[in-house]
Scaffold this motif. Structure first.
Motif, PDB file in Angstrom:
ATOM      1  N   TRP A 103       0.841  -1.186   0.000  1.00 27.91           N
ATOM      2  CA  TRP A 103       0.000   0.000   0.000  1.00 27.91           C
ATOM      3  C   TRP A 103       0.884   1.246   0.000  1.00 27.91           C
ATOM      4  CZ3 TRP A 103      -0.713  -4.349   2.786  1.00 27.91           C
ATOM      5  CH2 TRP A 103      -1.917  -5.041   2.581  1.00 27.91           C
ATOM      6  N   GLU A 104       0.514   2.224  -0.814  1.00 25.99           N
ATOM      7  CA  GLU A 104       1.195   3.510  -0.791  1.00 25.99           C
ATOM      8  C   GLU A 104       0.219   4.559  -0.303  1.00 25.99           C
ATOM      9  OE1 GLU A 104       3.499   6.679  -3.708  1.00 25.99           O
ATOM     10  OE2 GLU A 104       3.509   4.535  -4.204  1.00 25.99           O
ATOM     11  N   SER A 105       0.576   5.226   0.762  1.00 27.26           N
ATOM     12  CA  SER A 105      -0.293   6.231   1.368  1.00 27.26           C
ATOM     13  C   SER A 105      -0.235   7.530   0.568  1.00 27.26           C
ATOM     14  CB  SER A 105       0.153   6.493   2.815  1.00 27.26           C
ATOM     15  OG  SER A 105      -0.514   7.612   3.352  1.00 27.26           O
ATOM     16  N   VAL A 106      -1.365   7.907  -0.035  1.00 24.86           N
ATOM     17  CA  VAL A 106      -1.392   9.119  -0.860  1.00 24.86           C
ATOM     18  C   VAL A 106      -1.243  10.386  -0.015  1.00 24.86           C
ATOM     19  CG1 VAL A 106      -2.731   8.130  -2.751  1.00 24.86           C
ATOM     20  CG2 VAL A 106      -3.930   9.124  -0.784  1.00 24.86           C
ATOM     21  N   TYR A 107      -1.460  10.285   1.288  1.00 23.78           N
ATOM     22  CA  TYR A 107      -1.326  11.457   2.146  1.00 23.78           C
ATOM     23  C   TYR A 107       0.126  11.875   2.334  1.00 23.78           C
ATOM     24  CZ  TYR A 107      -6.257  11.195   3.641  1.00 23.78           C
ATOM     25  OH  TYR A 107      -7.628  11.193   3.697  1.00 23.78           O
ATOM     26  N   ASP A 108       1.034  10.890   2.366  1.00 24.31           N
ATOM     27  CA  ASP A 108       2.434  11.226   2.663  1.00 24.31           C
ATOM     28  C   ASP A 108       3.448  10.446   1.834  1.00 24.31           C
ATOM     29  OD1 ASP A 108       2.074   8.736   3.801  1.00 24.31           O
ATOM     30  OD2 ASP A 108       2.209   9.444   5.879  1.00 24.31           O
ATOM     31  N   GLY A 109       2.988   9.595   0.907  1.00 23.76           N
ATOM     32  CA  GLY A 109       3.890   8.887   0.013  1.00 23.76           C
ATOM     33  C   GLY A 109       4.602   7.695   0.626  1.00 23.76           C
ATOM     34  N   ARG A 110       4.284   7.334   1.855  1.00 23.37           N
ATOM     35  CA  ARG A 110       4.929   6.199   2.500  1.00 23.37           C
ATOM     36  C   ARG A 110       4.316   4.891   2.014  1.00 23.37           C
ATOM     37  NH1 ARG A 110       4.771   6.876   8.760  1.00 23.37           N
ATOM     38  NH2 ARG A 110       6.312   5.179   8.617  1.00 23.37           N
ATOM     39  N   ALA A 111       5.140   3.846   1.927  1.00 23.92           N
ATOM     40  CA  ALA A 111       4.682   2.546   1.433  1.00 23.92           C
ATOM     41  C   ALA A 111       4.775   1.495   2.537  1.00 23.92           C
ATOM     42  CB  ALA A 111       5.497   2.126   0.224  1.00 23.92           C
ATOM     43  N   PHE A 112       3.856   0.531   2.509  1.00 25.97           N
ATOM     44  CA  PHE A 112       3.789  -0.497   3.539  1.00 25.97           C
ATOM     45  C   PHE A 112       3.454  -1.848   2.920  1.00 25.97           C
ATOM     46  CE2 PHE A 112       2.466   3.574   5.241  1.00 25.97           C
ATOM     47  CZ  PHE A 112       3.251   3.709   6.370  1.00 25.97           C
ATOM     48  N   THR A 113       3.922  -2.905   3.569  1.00 24.49           N
ATOM     49  CA  THR A 113       3.581  -4.257   3.132  1.00 24.49           C
ATOM     50  C   THR A 113       2.819  -5.027   4.212  1.00 24.49           C
ATOM     51  OG1 THR A 113       5.752  -5.050   3.876  1.00 24.49           O
ATOM     52  CG2 THR A 113       5.537  -4.419   1.550  1.00 24.49           C
TER      53      THR A 113
END
Length: 220
Positions: A103-113
């Protein structure tokens, strides 16, 4: 008189010319533009103008329990799983439970698995909705609002950005990712317009400023 062979030759010539024009990019093709959402152009500004401006209501009587969520969508699964599946890539499931993906958070550009690092944000926060008119709804309608996957009301984002946002409106908080501001403003307006929620004067001014920074929002 044109012969049948002459007609065929003329048709072949016409088709060849059409193909040539198409290859050169001269034939318009009716294809959707993925960068243009349904509210873009004049609709976002128009919908914003139709929202009722009012002072924020009181928080008396509010609790998140008055907005029942997340609704079940299968065995051990709920609307959270639905949004995680929709917003992620390379999704891994256990039954209908989302247990992995990206997932890439559109609020801050951070990515998570890891899905546990991802929050499902209510674009218009529940407490903001309460102060904007939802206090007058019954719990069933508030549940519809809290689980609304038809409008752009639910989005998978980083837990840190969701918690930094809290129940603030766009005059108080905006995504760190400025390139998302136009879409964020659109989504906020779409949700409030559909659910007939009010906006404060400061909120409306902030949304107007955000839209005016979008090239597609300029009036003809």
């Amino acid at each position: 008189m044109r012969t049948r062979s002459g007609s065929r030759a003329a048709l072949a010539a016409t088709l060849a010319a059409a193909l040539l024009l198409g290859a050169s990019g001269c034939v318009p093709v009716d294809e959707p533009n993925p960068d243009v959402s349904p509210t873009r152009g004049g609709n976002a500004l128009e919908e914003l103008s139709e929202l009722t401006v009012a002072s924020a209501g009181a928080m008396k009587g509010y609790s998140r329990a008055r907005f029942p969520h997340w609704r079940d969508t299968g065995t051990n699964c709920d609307v959270r799983d639905t949004v995680l599946k929709r917003d992620g890539e390379n999704i891994k499931l256990s039954g209908c439970n989302v247990v992995g993906g990206r997932w890439e958070s559109v609020y801050d550009g951070r990515a998570f698995t890891d899905p546990s690092d991802v929050d499902i944000d209510h674009v218009v926060p529940l407490a903001n909705a309460w102060r904007s008119g939802a206090d007058e709804w019954d719990d069933a309608k508030r549940g519809d609002f809290a689980n609304d996957t038809t409008r752009p009301q639910l989005i998978a984002v980083s837990a840190s950005s969701n918690r930094a946002k809290g129940d603030q409106d766009p005059s108080q908080w905006k995504p760190a990712n400025r390139s998302y501001w136009c879409q964020y403003a659109e989504h906020w307006i779409t949700v409030k317009h559909h659910w007939r929620l009010t906006v404060t004067s400061a909120e409306k001014a902030a949304l107007t400023d955000m839209l005016e920074g979008c090239t597609w929002a300029s009036k003809p």
